[in-house]
Write a protein that holds these residues in place. Structure first.
Motif, PDB file in Angstrom:
ATOM      1  N   CYS A 246      20.051 -14.195 -50.305  1.00 60.00           N
ATOM      2  CA  CYS A 246      19.712 -14.757 -51.617  1.00 60.00           C
ATOM      3  C   CYS A 246      19.116 -13.702 -52.541  1.00 60.00           C
ATOM      4  CB  CYS A 246      18.767 -15.955 -51.479  1.00 60.00           C
ATOM      5  SG  CYS A 246      17.093 -15.518 -50.941  1.00 60.00           S
TER       6      CYS A 246
ATOM      7  N   CYS B 288      15.665 -14.460 -45.392  1.00 63.54           N
ATOM      8  CA  CYS B 288      14.430 -15.229 -45.566  1.00 63.54           C
ATOM      9  C   CYS B 288      14.528 -16.452 -44.648  1.00 63.54           C
ATOM     10  CB  CYS B 288      14.233 -15.635 -47.027  1.00 63.54           C
ATOM     11  SG  CYS B 288      15.380 -16.872 -47.681  1.00 63.54           S
TER      12      CYS B 288
ATOM     13  N   ARG C 175      20.656 -24.204 -55.247  1.00 65.13           N
ATOM     14  CA  ARG C 175      19.205 -24.009 -55.237  1.00 65.13           C
ATOM     15  C   ARG C 175      18.767 -23.633 -56.655  1.00 65.13           C
ATOM     16  NH1 ARG C 175      19.322 -19.980 -50.207  1.00 65.13           N
ATOM     17  NH2 ARG C 175      17.110 -19.616 -50.643  1.00 65.13           N
TER      18      ARG C 175
ATOM     19  N   CYS D 163      17.039 -19.151 -46.038  1.00 59.40           N
ATOM     20  CA  CYS D 163      18.473 -18.871 -45.841  1.00 59.40           C
ATOM     21  C   CYS D 163      18.847 -18.975 -44.370  1.00 59.40           C
ATOM     22  CB  CYS D 163      18.825 -17.472 -46.352  1.00 59.40           C
ATOM     23  SG  CYS D 163      19.005 -17.399 -48.141  1.00 59.40           S
TER      24      CYS D 163
ATOM     25  N   CYS E  93      15.459 -10.828 -49.011  1.00 60.69           N
ATOM     26  CA  CYS E  93      16.508 -11.416 -48.172  1.00 60.69           C
ATOM     27  C   CYS E  93      17.872 -10.850 -48.577  1.00 60.69           C
ATOM     28  CB  CYS E  93      16.482 -12.926 -48.366  1.00 60.69           C
ATOM     29  SG  CYS E  93      17.866 -13.820 -47.670  1.00 60.69           S
TER      30      CYS E  93
END
Ligand SMILES: [Zn+2]
Length: 252
Positions: A70, A101, A164, A104, A67
Motif C-alpha cells: 500500500c 503492513c 480503502r 495488507c 509497506c
C-alpha cells in the motif's frame, strides 16, 4: 506500489534460511505445510532469521519502512509473497519475502494468491521483480488506480487499493504535496540553493505513498500527458524539465 530493488541478506541469515528450507524439503510432502508453519512460528527459529530479514526488507522498502503493497502504513510483517500454506518449501526463501503492513498482510491478502487462468502465473505483482507502473495507472486528481493488466486488477482487488478510503484520500493529499515539492525544487535551484533542492527530493521520496510521486513522473512522459494533466499545465511543464526529472528520478 513502486519498483524496488532486492538487497542481499547478511550471510548468517542466508545460511540459516537455507538450513530451514532443507529441513522442510526433507519432510514427507504431506507434512511439509505443517512443518513449515511450525518452524516459522517457532520462537528460536524466528529469532534467528527475523532481525536479518526485517532490517534488510526495511532498507529496501519505500520511505521510512513503508509497506511494499500500500505504500502508506509502516511495514511490520514479513509477508510471504506466495503464501506458506500454498508453497511451504518457499517459507524460508528470501525471494519470497516482502515487507507488508499488518493490514495488507492480515486483513487484505491473507492466503490469497490468484493465478492466471491462461498460463498459471501469479497475478499479484512483486515490486522487486516487476514495474508496477506497467500494470497500474493512478488517476492522479482522484487518487484511485486503474488496472492496465490482469495483474494490476488483481492487486487492486486483493489489497483494496481503491476500496480503502484512507489510501485514496491520502493519495490526493500526496499529489498536492508532490506538486509543491517540484515547484519548490525549481525555486531552490533557480536561486542556486542546490543543498535545499537535494533535501526537497529526499523528503519527497521519504513521504508515505511515494507511488504518487512515481506515477506523476511516469505520466508526464506518457504520449497522452496533455490529457492526463489537463488543467495542470504548470505542473506538467515542471515534470518535463530535464534537470528536475534527473534530480528526482536518480534517487536510487
Ligand atoms: Zn500495506
Amino acid at each position: 506500489m513502486i519498483r524496488l530493488r532486492r538487497a542481499s541478506l547478511p550471510p548468517d541469515t542466508s545460511a540459516r534460511l537455507a538450513t530451514y528450507t532443507e529441513e522442510i524439503e526433507q519432510t514427507a510432502e504431506t507434512d511439509r505445510k505443517a512443518t513449515a508453519a511450525a518452524l516459522w512460528a517457532h520462537t528460536t527459529v524466528r529469532r534467528r532469521v527475523r532481525d536479518g530479514l526485517l532490517s534488510t526488507l526495511a532498507d529496501m522498502a519505500p520511505g521510512h519502512q513503508r509497506c511494499m503493497y500500500c505504500g502508506d502504513s509502516q511495514g511490520t510483517d514479513i509477508d510471504h509473497f506466495e503464501p506458506k500454506s500454498l508453497a511451504p518449501v518457499r517459507t524460508f526463501e528470501w525471494l519470497n519475502h516482502l515487507l507488508a503492513c499488518a493490514y495488507c498482510n492480515s486483513n487484505q491478502k491473507r492466503n490469497a494468491f490468484p493465478r492466471s487462468e491462461e498460463d498459471g502465473g501469479p497475478l499479484l505483482l512483486d515490486p522487486t521483480l516487476q514495474e508496477p507502473l506497467d500494470h497500474l495507472r493512478l488517476i492522479l486528481p482522484v487518487g484511485t488506480y486503474r488496472g492496465l493488466t490482469p495483474q494490476g486488477d488483481a492487486c487492486i482487488a486483493v489489497f483494496g487499493l481503491n476500496a480503502r478510503g484512507v489510501l485514496v484520500d491520502g493519495r490526493r493529499t500526496a499529489y498536492e504535496t508532490a506538486k509543491e515539492s517540484v515547484e519548490l525544487w525549481r525555486i531552490a535551484t533557480d536561486r542556486g540553493r542546490d543543498d535545499k533542492a537535494a533535501k526537497i527530493v529526499r523528503v519527497a521520496w521519504n513521504r508515505p505513498l511515494a507511488d504518487v510521486l512515481a506515477a506523476m513522473f511516469h505520466q508526464a512522459d506518457h504520449r497522452a500527458a496533455d490529457l492526463l494533466f489537463a488543467g495542470e499545465e504548470e505542473t506538467l511543464g515542471l515534470l518535463r524539465d530535464r534537470a528536475l526529472r534527473a534530480a528526482f528520478l536518480s534517487r536510487a
